[in-house]
Design an enzyme around this catalytic site. Sequence first.
Site, short mmCIF file in Angstrom:
data_model
loop_
_atom_site.label_atom_id
_atom_site.label_comp_id
_atom_site.label_asym_id
_atom_site.label_seq_id
_atom_site.Cartn_x
_atom_site.Cartn_y
_atom_site.Cartn_z
N SER A 14 1.71 9.59 21.85
CA SER A 14 1.20 10.41 20.74
C SER A 14 0.76 12.04 21.58
O SER A 14 0.40 11.93 22.55
CB SER A 14 0.02 9.97 19.97
OG SER A 14 -0.57 11.38 19.28
N PHE A 15 1.18 13.02 20.72
CA PHE A 15 0.95 14.31 21.25
C PHE A 15 -0.37 14.66 21.18
O PHE A 15 -0.88 15.72 21.86
CB PHE A 15 2.11 15.13 20.79
CG PHE A 15 1.44 16.34 19.56
CD1 PHE A 15 1.46 17.47 19.80
CD2 PHE A 15 1.09 15.42 18.54
CE1 PHE A 15 0.76 18.12 18.61
CE2 PHE A 15 0.59 16.50 17.30
CZ PHE A 15 0.40 17.65 17.64
N THR A 60 -1.92 7.83 11.74
CA THR A 60 -0.76 8.17 11.77
C THR A 60 0.05 6.68 11.44
O THR A 60 -0.56 5.87 11.04
CB THR A 60 -0.16 8.48 13.11
OG1 THR A 60 1.56 8.71 13.05
CG2 THR A 60 -0.39 7.53 14.43
N LYS A 64 -1.06 5.54 6.88
CA LYS A 64 -1.41 6.45 6.18
C LYS A 64 -1.45 6.28 4.81
O LYS A 64 -2.24 6.88 4.16
CB LYS A 64 -0.06 7.49 6.42
CG LYS A 64 0.01 8.20 7.69
CD LYS A 64 0.90 9.25 7.77
CE LYS A 64 1.05 9.94 9.05
NZ LYS A 64 2.08 10.96 9.22
N GLY A 126 4.12 6.47 4.24
CA GLY A 126 3.34 7.51 3.80
C GLY A 126 3.89 8.79 4.27
O GLY A 126 3.68 9.72 3.36
N TYR A 204 9.62 14.09 16.93
CA TYR A 204 9.34 15.19 18.14
C TYR A 204 9.63 14.89 19.48
O TYR A 204 9.74 15.50 20.42
CB TYR A 204 8.05 15.82 18.06
CG TYR A 204 6.83 15.02 18.31
CD1 TYR A 204 6.43 15.01 19.60
CD2 TYR A 204 6.42 14.13 17.30
CE1 TYR A 204 5.33 14.02 19.93
CE2 TYR A 204 5.10 13.57 17.67
CZ TYR A 204 4.75 13.40 18.87
OH TYR A 204 3.75 12.47 19.21
N GLY A 225 10.09 17.63 14.51
CA GLY A 225 8.79 17.79 13.76
C GLY A 225 7.69 18.35 14.65
O GLY A 225 6.51 18.27 14.21
#
Length: 246
Positions: A14-15, A60, A64, A126, A204, A225
């Site tokens: 994850s960013f 995430t 969700k 979600g 992304y 994204g």
Amino acid sequence: MRRFGLIGRDISYSFSPGYFKTKFETLGLADCSYEIFDLSEIDKFPEILSGRPLSGLNVTIPYKTAICSFLDYLDPDAAEIGAVNTIRFTDAGLKGYNTDVTGFMNSLSPLLLPADQAALILGTGGAAQAIAYGLTKLGIHYRFVSRSPAEGDLSYDDLDSVLLKSFQILINCTPLGTYPQVHTFPPIPFKALTRNHLLYDLIYNPELTAFLQAGQQAGARIKNGLEMLHLQAEASWEIWNREAEI
């Protein structure tokens, strides 16, 4: 310390931690931290709450939708969507919001042309529900596409060149193409794509997925994204810093 974090499953990529770490450093917020809570199942969520106090959470895939049953309140948009990606800790309990829809709408809108009147949403999770809600607000008709379509949805076998002429926007809400499975993609008829199409991928990482590469080769407009993630993260931060509310 103000403690924030992200819950999901298999989310080491994850960013969000890096994004918020940079944000906290830029703002001089030495009292803020952001961490990952990688949960094998959503039923482990209460264990997070039993530890050190939290000030806010992001949510995430794949939780969700499932997280909603653990919350005390839902913002009207989140309730309508049926999915939450941001949790605010209030004196009255946990309140869920959906900032995905804000990030998506603000990211997509500049790309739209007058002819963009209909969209195919690939996936039904979600995130896809938030995208559908955003499209409705933008006045764009949509259909869901799924490997196991519900009534009214399309299957991937339904997609052909004739149908794709009627849907100018294709939005990938599946995890297909995410690092490290970068060679995977939704099974759509890529040969039917034209410069009249817009391909939007919620993924992304990598920056250019196989899905977007196919759109680029066809001359279509493409967007990943990352900007949506930045926008939804900023919307989450705004929610966490609001004055007291239910």
